[in-house]
Design an enzyme around this catalytic site. Structure first.
Site, PDB file in Angstrom:
ATOM      1  N   ASP A 173      13.044  -4.433   4.511  1.00 18.33           N
ATOM      2  CA  ASP A 173      11.778  -3.744   4.925  1.00 18.33           C
ATOM      3  C   ASP A 173      12.341  -2.296   5.051  1.00 18.33           C
ATOM      4  O   ASP A 173      12.719  -1.986   6.109  1.00 18.33           O
ATOM      5  CB  ASP A 173      11.362  -4.226   6.364  1.00 18.33           C
ATOM      6  CG  ASP A 173      10.311  -4.070   6.804  1.00 18.33           C
ATOM      7  OD1 ASP A 173       9.569  -2.914   6.625  1.00 18.33           O
ATOM      8  OD2 ASP A 173       9.672  -4.731   7.911  1.00 18.33           O
ATOM      9  N   HIS A 174      11.533  -1.555   4.238  1.00 22.31           N
ATOM     10  CA  HIS A 174      11.758  -0.026   4.231  1.00 22.31           C
ATOM     11  C   HIS A 174      11.226   0.755   5.640  1.00 22.31           C
ATOM     12  O   HIS A 174      11.840   1.834   5.852  1.00 22.31           O
ATOM     13  CB  HIS A 174      11.361   0.641   3.149  1.00 22.31           C
ATOM     14  CG  HIS A 174      12.381   1.909   2.555  1.00 22.31           C
ATOM     15  ND1 HIS A 174      13.230   2.254   3.410  1.00 22.31           N
ATOM     16  CD2 HIS A 174      12.533   2.269   1.201  1.00 22.31           C
ATOM     17  CE1 HIS A 174      13.819   3.216   2.618  1.00 22.31           C
ATOM     18  NE2 HIS A 174      13.510   3.170   1.279  1.00 22.31           N
ATOM     19  N   ARG A 175      10.477   0.018   6.145  1.00 25.88           N
ATOM     20  CA  ARG A 175      10.088   0.518   7.543  1.00 25.88           C
ATOM     21  C   ARG A 175      11.152   0.756   8.539  1.00 25.88           C
ATOM     22  O   ARG A 175      10.956   1.541   9.735  1.00 25.88           O
ATOM     23  CB  ARG A 175       8.821   0.093   8.204  1.00 25.88           C
ATOM     24  CG  ARG A 175       7.554  -0.226   7.142  1.00 25.88           C
ATOM     25  CD  ARG A 175       6.649  -1.220   7.868  1.00 25.88           C
ATOM     26  NE  ARG A 175       7.223  -2.671   7.900  1.00 25.88           N
ATOM     27  CZ  ARG A 175       6.271  -3.468   8.364  1.00 25.88           C
ATOM     28  NH1 ARG A 175       5.072  -3.489   8.985  1.00 25.88           N
ATOM     29  NH2 ARG A 175       6.782  -4.767   8.570  1.00 25.88           N
ATOM     30  N   ILE A 231      14.830  -0.368   7.509  1.00 23.41           N
ATOM     31  CA  ILE A 231      15.963  -0.292   6.831  1.00 23.41           C
ATOM     32  C   ILE A 231      16.012   0.963   5.984  1.00 23.41           C
ATOM     33  O   ILE A 231      15.159   0.538   4.964  1.00 23.41           O
ATOM     34  CB  ILE A 231      16.501  -1.669   6.579  1.00 23.41           C
ATOM     35  CG1 ILE A 231      16.399  -2.584   7.805  1.00 23.41           C
ATOM     36  CG2 ILE A 231      17.864  -1.519   5.764  1.00 23.41           C
ATOM     37  CD1 ILE A 231      16.779  -4.128   7.147  1.00 23.41           C
ATOM     38  N   PRO A 261       6.787  -2.663   3.026  1.00 23.60           N
ATOM     39  CA  PRO A 261       7.461  -1.959   1.864  1.00 23.60           C
ATOM     40  C   PRO A 261       8.578  -2.528   1.598  1.00 23.60           C
ATOM     41  O   PRO A 261       9.605  -2.380   2.397  1.00 23.60           O
ATOM     42  CB  PRO A 261       7.226  -0.506   2.410  1.00 23.60           C
ATOM     43  CG  PRO A 261       7.584  -0.598   3.744  1.00 23.60           C
ATOM     44  CD  PRO A 261       6.648  -1.938   4.074  1.00 23.60           C
TER      45      PRO A 261
END
Length: 447
Positions: A419-421, A423, A245
């Site tokens: 990477d929203h997982r 950060i 994501p």
């Protein structure tokens, strides 16, 4: 003893390669360390060294063959102890004697060896062959047909149904000779077992699904075969966009002080034949920012979050076949002259496909600069398993507020893909803020 030499994995992302050139021929004697072939991977052309000693018995994969899977047999080597192979099986002859069955076992021990597979081949004696076949009923473990890797590959190429064959190898295993001796009508035979059916069902539509000409319009065109590098880029970036994501954060950076410092540094470095590029300073600024904001210098795994103690920056380099990302290690502590010198060397060898695997793998974050093409701003795709990539646009004269007054400044847009997982948005914003501050006050990255 026949030794199978298999296609090696010469880079972490390599799944198949091109056997560009053989450096040996059949009949040559090789020893450990001798160069045997040049192999084109998804990133570079590398030399393959021998790890065994012996005589080249057969070159299985021809020079110039594309799409050779990692693990496929590419050569057969006759080891020095070829003649002693039957002797090592001597203890096997004693057990049958205790059971009063000495004669049949001798023929199995002394059976000729298939040079393609190194497996014993049942003799063509009409009295002994039926007996060998009668023992081959339990050749499958569950629904899986027992066959050598070479036999499986030849069967797949010729469309032969392995389940319809009777193996002549040990314990009924199907070997190359069995596949080549199969009647032509067996190629069309219906597969037996659910596993075989599913494999053929998946294989059948593949040519139609991947056959590009059917979808090409009737317009003059030329077709270029995909290189291993282009295939890998396509696969990895598709996986990144599907599985990672992305969140994008953009800042405008004033470059006037950085450009002035670059000019001064280049004047002082001229005697050492070093000329810094703007990209060299961008690499340094990103590396220092990552150390200042360690929450962004990370790698996501399903069960852990890895936080790195230093910043190794992967730098996107364009080559005729596609992008490759050589790594500037320890960029946060390296001098600008070291970064510049290493970057020029890595970029040159990347374009010549001469990089070593350790030189283009392992970075903690990436940077991609398209400013030289006049691109104002863009969003880059994260290079897994890294947690972020910085996309740098062109510096251009823009209206800008300077000391509460509207003026003209050299401004660059930079976008971070995170990477929203791993950060959060606020952490990514903190990194972009640190990067902007270092570029606008560049002496901070040199301290």
């Amino acid at each position: 003893m026949s030794i199978e030499i298999k296609m090696p994995a010469l880079s972490p992302t390599m799944e198949e390669g091109t056997l560009a050139k053989w450096l040996v021929k059949e009949g040559d004697t090789v020893k450990a360390g001798d160069l045997m072939a040049e192999i084109e991977t998804d990133k570079a052309t590398m030399e393959f060294e021998a790890v065994d000693e012996g005589v080249v018995a057969k070159i299985v994969v021809a020079e110039g063959t594309d799409g050779v899977k990692v693990g496929d047999v590419i050569m057969l080597l006759d080891g020095e102890d070829e003649g002693s192979a039957p002797k090592r099986e001597a203890p096997a002859k004693e057990a049958p004697k205790a059971e009063a069955k000495p004669e049949p076992k001798k023929e199995q021990v002394d059976a000729p060896v298939d040079r393609e597979t190194g497996e014993p081949v049942a003799p063509d004696n009409p009295e002994t062959r039926p007996a060998a076949k009668s023992q081959q009923a339990p050749r499958a473990e569950g629904d899986r047909v027992k066959a050598s890797p070479l036999a499986r590959r030849i069967a797949a190429e010729q469309g032969v149904d392995l389940s319809a064959l009777t193996g002549s190898g040990p314990n009924g295993r199907i070997v190359k000779a069995d596949v080549e001796a199969a009647p032509a009508d067996q190629a069309a035979a219906a597969p037996r077992g659910e596993a075989e059916t599913s494999q053929r069902a998946a294989a059948a539509p593949a040519p139609a699904a991947t056959s590009a000409p059917a979808a090409v319009p009737d317009i003059p065109h030329e077709t270029t075969k995909l290189s291993n590098m282009r295939k890998t880029i396509a696969r990895r970036l598709t996986e990144s966009k599907q599985q990672v994501p992305h969140i994008y954060l953009t800042v405008d950076v004033r470059l006037d002080k950085l450009l002035k410092l670059r000019t001064e540094l280049n004047e002082s470095l001229a005697a050492r034949d070093v000329k810094l590029s703007v990209n060299d300073l961008m690499i340094k600024a990103l590396a220092v920012a990552l150390v200042q904001v360690p929450k962004c210098n990370v790698m996501y795994t399903p069960n852990e979050l890895i936080t790195f103690k230093r910043a190794d920056i992967s730098v996107a380099v364009s080559t005729p076949e596609g992008l490759i990302t050589p790594v500037i290690t320890e960029a946060d502590t390296a001098s600008l002259s070291s970064i510049s010198t290493r970057m020029k060397d890595l970029a040159a060898r990347a374009r010549d496909k001469k990089l070593k695997p350790e030189e283009f793998t392992g970075g903690t974050a990436s940077i991609s600069n398209m400013g030289m093409f006049g691109i104002k701003q863009f969003d880059a795709v994260i290079n897994p398993p890294q947690g972020m990539i910085l996309a740098v646009g062109a510096g251009e004269k823009r209206p800008y507020v300077i000391d509460d007054a509207l003026g003209i400044a050299t401004v660059m847009s930079a976008t971070g893909s995170f990477d929203h997982r791993a950060i959060d948005g606020s952490d990514g914003a903190e990194l972009m803020q640190a990067f902007k501050a270092l570029c606008e006050n560049p002496l901070g990255m040199l301290a």
